[in-house]
Design an enzyme around this catalytic site. Sequence first.
Site, PDB file in Angstrom:
ATOM      1  N   PRO A   2     -14.566 -15.783 -16.323  1.00 20.70           N
ATOM      2  CG  PRO A   2     -15.084 -13.675 -15.722  1.00 20.70           C
ATOM      3  CD  PRO A   2     -15.189 -14.348 -17.144  1.00 20.70           C
ATOM      4  CD  GLU A   3     -13.546 -21.514 -14.005  1.00 20.50           C
ATOM      5  OE1 GLU A   3     -13.524 -22.655 -13.165  1.00 20.50           O
ATOM      6  OE2 GLU A   3     -12.705 -21.925 -15.182  1.00 20.50           O
TER       7      GLU A   3
END
Length: 293
Positions: A2-3
Amino acid sequence: MPELPEVETVRRGLAPAMEGARFAKVEVRRRDLRWPLPKNFAQRLEGQTVTGIGRRAKYLLAGLSSGDVLIMHLGMSGSFHVFREVGDKALGRTYHERTQHLAHDHVVFHMSSGATVTFNDPRRFGFMKLVARKKLDAEPPLKRLGPEPLGNAFDAAMLARACKGKKTSLKAALSDQRIVAGLGNIYVCEALFRARLSPKRMAATIATSTGAPNERAERLVEGIKAVLKDAIKAGGSSLRDHKRPDGELGMFQHHFRVYDREGEKCPTPGCRGTVKRIVQNGRSTFFCPVCQK
Ligand SMILES: [Zn+2]
């Protein structure tokens, strides 16, 4: 992994269930996440009210009435799910999802709001930490982080200063959390595409010799902010593990312009290029060699 947009989507999903609510009961089913959970983890949370759910880069920060902050990181495969106890029409479906996830539900928060928040993480690279609010900025994962890309302070002048004299590629510079926090492989590729800059271009070339921003730095900051805002609006990108806390998928993966589109026609109007994949620092980079210079 996840960013920033995925983590921000999670933050927005957790806030209504947790903000202003107390931890009524905390179940720890597995202590050994990426690091072991802090000592007396459940006891330190139970009875505390969540004053707010914030985010710094890819870290979720739950402020507690005790003066502590609960730092939560999703790692590679972590996710949160919010279940409501009463009046939930989707209870059947939710229950079904629960049983599927049960094996990897490591931490369960029972909130005074009636919501149950579970942290699920098959690969256990995620973690939770409790630190005093006063010491938050000095905490190792947070202390070396660069600016928030959606913050007002992040602009072309700041990015150019950080890239001044840097002989690394723009791809490597933007992936460096000390230069700008929260970007990873996907959004770096997409931001560079929007800025029409090659991922191979030397980072120093967005600044003059004195470190002042040139027009490339302006375009790049614009591209970064635009792609992050669009991705957050779409609920993030669901490639493997990311889901919103309500169980819905993010939709931004359908709006990638170059990421994972090797061999496809470049989407820039009038460009006859083809999206190419190269490997930089062991990670795939996707870009159009014709319009990204
Ligand atoms: Zn192109």
